[in-house]
Scaffold this motif. Structure first.
Motif, mmCIF file in Angstrom:
data_model
loop_
_atom_site.group_PDB
_atom_site.id
_atom_site.type_symbol
_atom_site.label_atom_id
_atom_site.label_comp_id
_atom_site.label_asym_id
_atom_site.label_seq_id
_atom_site.Cartn_x
_atom_site.Cartn_y
_atom_site.Cartn_z
ATOM 1 N N TYR A 1 0.864 -1.188 0.000
ATOM 2 C CA TYR A 1 0.000 0.000 0.000
ATOM 3 C C TYR A 1 0.888 1.222 0.000
ATOM 4 O O TYR A 1 1.793 1.338 0.815
ATOM 5 N N PHE A 2 0.633 2.115 -0.948
ATOM 6 C CA PHE A 2 1.367 3.378 -0.895
ATOM 7 C C PHE A 2 0.483 4.519 -1.377
ATOM 8 O O PHE A 2 -0.445 4.339 -2.153
ATOM 9 N N TYR A 3 0.791 5.700 -0.865
ATOM 10 C CA TYR A 3 0.067 6.922 -1.224
ATOM 11 C C TYR A 3 0.943 7.779 -2.117
ATOM 12 O O TYR A 3 2.158 7.875 -1.916
ATOM 13 N N THR A 4 0.309 8.417 -3.097
ATOM 14 C CA THR A 4 1.029 9.391 -3.917
ATOM 15 C C THR A 4 0.039 10.424 -4.431
ATOM 16 O O THR A 4 -1.173 10.228 -4.370
ATOM 17 N N LEU A 5 0.541 11.534 -4.926
ATOM 18 C CA LEU A 5 -0.318 12.582 -5.464
ATOM 19 C C LEU A 5 -1.004 12.091 -6.743
ATOM 20 O O LEU A 5 -0.453 11.270 -7.475
ATOM 21 N N ILE A 6 -2.191 12.632 -7.022
ATOM 22 C CA ILE A 6 -2.982 12.159 -8.144
ATOM 23 C C ILE A 6 -2.244 12.315 -9.469
ATOM 24 O O ILE A 6 -2.304 11.431 -10.336
ATOM 25 N N ASP A 7 -1.496 13.399 -9.652
ATOM 26 C CA ASP A 7 -0.776 13.568 -10.915
ATOM 27 C C ASP A 7 0.388 12.586 -11.027
ATOM 28 O O ASP A 7 0.664 12.054 -12.104
ATOM 29 N N ASP A 8 1.048 12.309 -9.907
ATOM 30 C CA ASP A 8 2.114 11.318 -9.919
ATOM 31 C C ASP A 8 1.543 9.925 -10.163
ATOM 32 O O ASP A 8 2.140 9.109 -10.880
ATOM 33 N N ALA A 9 0.371 9.658 -9.580
ATOM 34 C CA ALA A 9 -0.269 8.352 -9.782
ATOM 35 C C ALA A 9 -0.576 8.114 -11.250
ATOM 36 O O ALA A 9 -0.367 7.008 -11.766
ATOM 37 N N VAL A 10 -1.104 9.149 -11.930
ATOM 38 C CA VAL A 10 -1.409 9.016 -13.357
ATOM 39 C C VAL A 10 -0.157 8.636 -14.137
ATOM 40 O O VAL A 10 -0.174 7.735 -14.985
ATOM 41 N N ALA A 11 0.963 9.312 -13.849
ATOM 42 C CA ALA A 11 2.212 9.015 -14.550
ATOM 43 C C ALA A 11 2.681 7.591 -14.252
ATOM 44 O O ALA A 11 3.145 6.868 -15.145
ATOM 45 N N ARG A 12 2.548 7.168 -12.996
ATOM 46 C CA ARG A 12 2.980 5.824 -12.614
ATOM 47 C C ARG A 12 2.092 4.749 -13.261
ATOM 48 O O ARG A 12 2.578 3.704 -13.690
ATOM 49 N N VAL A 13 0.789 5.006 -13.297
ATOM 50 C CA VAL A 13 -0.148 4.035 -13.860
ATOM 51 C C VAL A 13 0.185 3.758 -15.323
ATOM 52 O O VAL A 13 0.168 2.608 -15.779
ATOM 53 N N ILE A 14 0.487 4.804 -16.067
ATOM 54 C CA ILE A 14 0.779 4.649 -17.490
ATOM 55 C C ILE A 14 2.016 3.787 -17.717
ATOM 56 O O ILE A 14 2.122 3.074 -18.718
ATOM 57 N N ARG A 15 2.954 3.813 -16.787
ATOM 58 C CA ARG A 15 4.190 3.038 -16.933
ATOM 59 C C ARG A 15 4.117 1.669 -16.249
ATOM 60 O O ARG A 15 5.070 0.904 -16.311
ATOM 61 N N SER A 16 3.015 1.378 -15.604
ATOM 62 C CA SER A 16 2.913 0.152 -14.822
ATOM 63 C C SER A 16 2.479 -1.034 -15.681
ATOM 64 O O SER A 16 2.127 -0.888 -16.849
ATOM 65 N N GLU A 17 2.485 -2.238 -15.060
ATOM 66 C CA GLU A 17 1.970 -3.444 -15.719
ATOM 67 C C GLU A 17 0.515 -3.690 -15.360
ATOM 68 O O GLU A 17 -0.105 -4.613 -15.888
ATOM 69 N N GLY A 18 -0.048 -2.878 -14.449
ATOM 70 C CA GLY A 18 -1.418 -3.085 -13.998
ATOM 71 C C GLY A 18 -1.479 -4.133 -12.905
ATOM 72 O O GLY A 18 -0.479 -4.456 -12.263
ATOM 73 N N GLY A 19 -2.686 -4.662 -12.672
ATOM 74 C CA GLY A 19 -2.845 -5.703 -11.675
ATOM 75 C C GLY A 19 -2.957 -5.209 -10.255
ATOM 76 O O GLY A 19 -2.598 -5.919 -9.316
ATOM 77 N N PHE A 20 -3.455 -3.994 -10.062
ATOM 78 C CA PHE A 20 -3.591 -3.431 -8.722
ATOM 79 C C PHE A 20 -4.898 -2.661 -8.602
ATOM 80 O O PHE A 20 -5.610 -2.446 -9.586
#
Length: 398
Positions: free
Chosen positions: A238-257
């Motif tokens: 579990y981790f918290y991040t800012l919404i704009d950072d989350a968007v950037a991370r999601v695009i680079r992720s493999e999904g599954g969360f």
């Protein structure tokens, strides 16, 4: 069926599909027991929206509901439907009464690759189900003046802050949330993560909203302590991040969360995620209350453009997958709660029949250009459902 589920009808093209799905895929195979509520805009206006509240209360009583997409009226809809007032979102009303969390997950098939190449697993959006803009109050300002935010407590606490000093016309809105609802949201997310064995990402904008958004983060951190040992045992993060950072991370992720979002953020991001995975019509949505009540629906709207074509007598090719999965999800949950294995099996067979149909290349127009490795052929709305029925009958005969 032994216990009814709550059926909430809706608006426009999805209302047309709703009847077709029942006629072709449900009623011929299931002795359906349902408590029916018409949440079409005309009926909501006629009942001063009481019917929405009644449907939500029925869901609390029976524990399982299935809902068609509905119109949330704007100014244009006020005129089109001659409404008495601009009624609030039915989904928002139901979420408020059930105090639940919306989990939205794309329906994936091998022949449709995500637009984001790095995504290999579905991303589930956990959308907070209360408050924010969906329960806001708004004022259209017509002249210069001062707008203030005022709180007057029962025990004498009083706070007043200036929102803005208007020099001329403008608009303003007030939003709220409650510690109780945010806490329920956090519990639902962490429990769902443990059940499905998925990591949790949570995002707000607490650097800008230092009280409103910050309260979400504080409560999530507090509630997580109750689940921390389970997360560690299962190897979950579990981790918290800012919404704009989350968007950037999601695009680079493999999904599954699970990506937990505030109400408005979840509304927007679920559309982005579903479209990137293939189609907004290929996304499931279930509202889960802290005490285990379930309401299933499609994540998309009422498909207005197709409805206007339908009214003109023109053929439509509208993807009904998410609405079918709303029905299968509700029937499966009803079966699980009642110990009705036949009903659970039917729900599984219905979804498999949908996959059979898509894998054979029989699709609606929105999927034609998305499929790989299959020769797709588009059919109209009814023929798509008839193809699913044919595959369902084959499966049930085995």
């Amino acid at each position: 069926m032994t216990t009814p589920l709550v059926e909430m009808d809706g608006d426009e093209m999805t209302r047309i599909l709703w009847k077709m799905i029942k006629d072709e895929l449900i009623l011929p195979f299931v002795d359906l027991k349902a408590e029916y509520y018409d949440l079409g805009l005309e009926k909501r206006d006629e009942t001063e929206d009481r019917i929405t509240v009644e449907a939500a209360e029925a869901t609390k009583k029976y524990g399982v509901a299935v809902k068609c997409a509905t119109i949330t009226p704007n100014t244009a809809r006020m005129s089109e439907y001659n409404l008495h007032q601009m009624w609030k979102s039915p989904n928002g009303t139901i979420r408020s009464i059930l105090d639940g969390t919306v989990f939205r997950t794309p329906i994936t098939i091998p022949s449709i690759k995500p637009a984001v190449k790095s995504w290999k697993k579905p991303i589930t959006i956990a959308r907070h189900a209360y408050g924010d803009v969906y329960k806001n109050s708004e004022i259209r300002v017509g002249e210069a003046g001062v707008a203030k935010l005022v709180f007057e407590g029962e025990n004498g606490q009083r706070e007043e802050v200036v929102i803005h000093e208007f020099k001329g016309p403008g608009v303003l809105q007030g939003m709220h949330n409650t510690d109780k609802s945010i806490t329920s949201f956090a519990h639902s997310v962490f429990k769902f993560a443990i059940d499905t064995k998925q990591d949790v990402w949570f995002s707000t904008k607490d650097t800008i909203s230092k009280k409103y958004d910050a309260r979400f983060r504080e409560i999530f951190d507090e509630v997580f302590e109750e689940y921390k040992s389970d997360f560690e045992r299962l190897g979950l993060e579990y981790f918290y991040t800012l919404i704009d950072d989350a968007v950037a991370r999601v695009i680079r992720s493999e999904g599954g969360f699970i990506w937990a979002c505030k109400n408005y953020d979840g509304d927007v991001m679920s559309d982005m995620v579903s479209t990137a995975f293939g189609s907004l019509a290929m996304m499931t949505s279930v509202l889960v209350s802290p005490d285990g009540k379930y309401e299933y629906e499609a994540a998309h709207g009422t498909v207005t453009r197709h409805y206007y074509k339908h009214l003109k007598g023109e053929e439509t090719s509208t993807n009904s997958m998410a609405t079918i999965f709303a029905w299968s999800g509700a029937l499966r949950k009803r079966g699980e709660l009642d110990g009705n294995t036949d009903l659970v099996n039917f729900a599984d067979q219905l979804e498999d029949a949908c996959f059979d149909t898509l894998n054979q290349g029989t699709v609606t127009k929105d999927l034609v250009n998305l499929m790989e490795g299959v020769e797709p052929h588009a059919v109209n709305s009814r023929d798509f459902l008839l193809a699913i029925r044919a595959n369902l009958e084959k499966r049930l005969e085995k």
